[in-house]
Scaffold this motif. Sequence first.
Motif, short mmCIF file in Angstrom:
data_model
loop_
_atom_site.label_atom_id
_atom_site.label_comp_id
_atom_site.label_asym_id
_atom_site.label_seq_id
_atom_site.Cartn_x
_atom_site.Cartn_y
_atom_site.Cartn_z
N ASP A 131 3.17 11.87 -45.22
CA ASP A 131 3.16 12.83 -46.15
C ASP A 131 4.28 13.47 -46.79
O ASP A 131 4.16 13.87 -47.37
N ARG A 132 4.94 12.16 -47.25
CA ARG A 132 6.25 13.31 -47.48
C ARG A 132 6.76 12.08 -48.99
O ARG A 132 7.61 12.17 -48.96
N ILE A 133 5.56 12.68 -49.41
CA ILE A 133 5.76 12.44 -51.15
C ILE A 133 5.25 13.26 -52.30
O ILE A 133 4.33 14.07 -52.20
N LEU A 134 6.62 14.55 -52.53
CA LEU A 134 5.90 15.58 -53.25
C LEU A 134 6.44 15.10 -54.60
O LEU A 134 7.37 15.00 -55.46
N THR A 135 5.97 15.72 -55.52
CA THR A 135 4.94 15.72 -57.04
C THR A 135 4.83 17.17 -57.37
O THR A 135 4.29 18.00 -57.12
N PRO A 136 5.27 17.02 -59.26
CA PRO A 136 5.53 18.36 -59.70
C PRO A 136 3.43 18.27 -59.87
O PRO A 136 2.65 18.17 -60.11
N ARG A 137 3.74 20.06 -59.01
CA ARG A 137 2.13 20.85 -59.42
C ARG A 137 2.08 21.22 -61.03
O ARG A 137 0.62 21.33 -61.59
N THR A 138 2.93 21.62 -61.53
CA THR A 138 2.72 21.63 -62.64
C THR A 138 4.02 20.95 -64.05
O THR A 138 4.97 20.96 -63.07
N ASP A 139 3.64 21.59 -64.83
CA ASP A 139 5.43 20.59 -65.70
C ASP A 139 6.26 21.32 -65.91
O ASP A 139 7.26 20.68 -65.76
N ALA A 140 6.22 22.57 -65.47
CA ALA A 140 7.17 23.27 -65.15
C ALA A 140 8.05 22.61 -63.70
O ALA A 140 9.16 23.34 -63.51
N GLU A 141 7.44 22.27 -62.71
CA GLU A 141 7.74 21.83 -61.14
C GLU A 141 9.10 20.24 -61.66
O GLU A 141 9.07 19.70 -60.94
N ARG A 142 8.14 19.84 -62.83
CA ARG A 142 9.18 18.81 -63.12
C ARG A 142 10.27 18.56 -62.77
O ARG A 142 11.54 19.39 -63.59
N LYS A 143 10.90 17.61 -62.24
CA LYS A 143 12.50 17.31 -62.09
C LYS A 143 13.21 17.24 -63.11
O LYS A 143 13.16 16.98 -64.43
N PRO A 144 13.85 18.17 -64.29
CA PRO A 144 15.16 18.23 -62.72
C PRO A 144 15.55 20.12 -62.28
O PRO A 144 16.06 20.29 -61.91
N ALA A 145 14.16 20.99 -62.54
CA ALA A 145 13.24 21.84 -62.28
C ALA A 145 13.51 21.44 -61.08
O ALA A 145 13.83 20.63 -60.15
N PRO A 146 14.49 22.67 -59.76
CA PRO A 146 14.90 22.59 -58.41
C PRO A 146 12.88 22.98 -57.37
O PRO A 146 13.11 22.35 -56.28
N ALA A 147 11.91 22.76 -58.35
CA ALA A 147 11.07 23.07 -57.06
C ALA A 147 10.79 22.12 -56.32
O ALA A 147 10.58 22.95 -55.19
N LEU A 148 10.78 21.04 -56.70
CA LEU A 148 10.15 19.45 -55.65
C LEU A 148 11.16 19.71 -54.69
O LEU A 148 11.43 19.77 -53.46
N TRP A 149 12.59 19.54 -54.92
CA TRP A 149 13.81 19.64 -54.22
C TRP A 149 13.53 20.46 -53.05
O TRP A 149 13.81 20.83 -51.78
N GLU A 150 13.25 21.95 -53.88
CA GLU A 150 12.51 22.87 -52.65
C GLU A 150 11.65 23.04 -51.24
O GLU A 150 11.83 24.04 -50.18
N ARG A 151 10.73 22.29 -52.24
CA ARG A 151 9.99 22.77 -51.33
C ARG A 151 10.09 21.42 -50.31
O ARG A 151 10.19 21.60 -48.66
N ALA A 152 10.57 20.21 -50.26
CA ALA A 152 11.62 19.67 -48.92
C ALA A 152 11.70 20.18 -48.47
O ALA A 152 11.73 19.91 -47.62
N LYS A 153 12.62 21.03 -49.03
CA LYS A 153 13.97 21.79 -48.02
C LYS A 153 12.77 22.85 -47.03
O LYS A 153 13.75 22.92 -45.72
N ALA A 154 12.24 23.41 -47.33
CA ALA A 154 11.21 24.29 -46.95
C ALA A 154 10.37 23.53 -45.01
O ALA A 154 9.75 24.49 -44.50
N GLY A 155 9.93 22.59 -46.05
CA GLY A 155 9.56 21.55 -45.25
C GLY A 155 10.65 21.19 -44.25
O GLY A 155 9.54 20.06 -42.95
N SER A 156 11.30 21.10 -44.33
CA SER A 156 12.49 20.30 -43.02
C SER A 156 12.42 20.61 -41.86
O SER A 156 13.52 19.63 -41.46
N GLY A 157 12.01 21.67 -41.07
CA GLY A 157 12.02 22.04 -40.18
C GLY A 157 13.72 21.93 -39.92
O GLY A 157 14.14 22.14 -38.85
#
Length: 206
Positions: A131-157
């Motif tokens: 389930d570690r496939i992160l994709t943008p929920r909105t156009d504003a989250e599209r890379k290179p915006a940092p949102a996807l990397w931040e979400r991955a980091k938050a779930g990294s334990g």
Amino acid sequence: MNRSSSTGWGRVGLVLGAVLAATTWCVPAGAAVPGDADAVARPGAAPTCPVVYFDLGETLVHTADDGGIGYQAGAASYLGALRRRHISIGLITNVPPSWGATDAERAARLRKEVDAAWTGSVPFAWRDFGDRILTPRTDAERKPAPALWERAKAGSGGCRLVYQAETAEEVKVAASLGYVPYQVEQAHRPAFLPVGLVELLGRRSR
């Protein structure tokens, strides 16, 4: 980039340079590990450290002029080497937000699109990503915006995170957020971050 992130990038560069120069650590992507030939990853379980995230297009897969999709050179064997060492992997990739209301729905649509155009003899290793496939929920989250990397980091334990991509801009953003960055397919160095170095990073994750 602020001073602290620039300094972090410099430290990462020194570590990568030292390890890449140490050829005994540069394990070939397809090399087997004694005694684990039948081992498989366990997607869905808590990730082991580190977690290696990838971009998809032109990093792990290549789209030909005729629209067919297959593995990028060396990618299948590299993913296999990570699998044999039980190293968790994930994708951070742009897709249309309209493909679904959740990451799982958008990932399912991504898989459908890729598989429909797949021309490679070996299927893409979707199972390894869990389930570690992160994709943008909105156009504003599209890379290179940092949102996807931040979400991955938050779930990294708290695991050390790696990001590998073909785009210098994405690699720099990931580095500024604390990821170990690696730009793939560069001349005079391995196509992907050597597996031996990934394992070393795992031992330093905590």
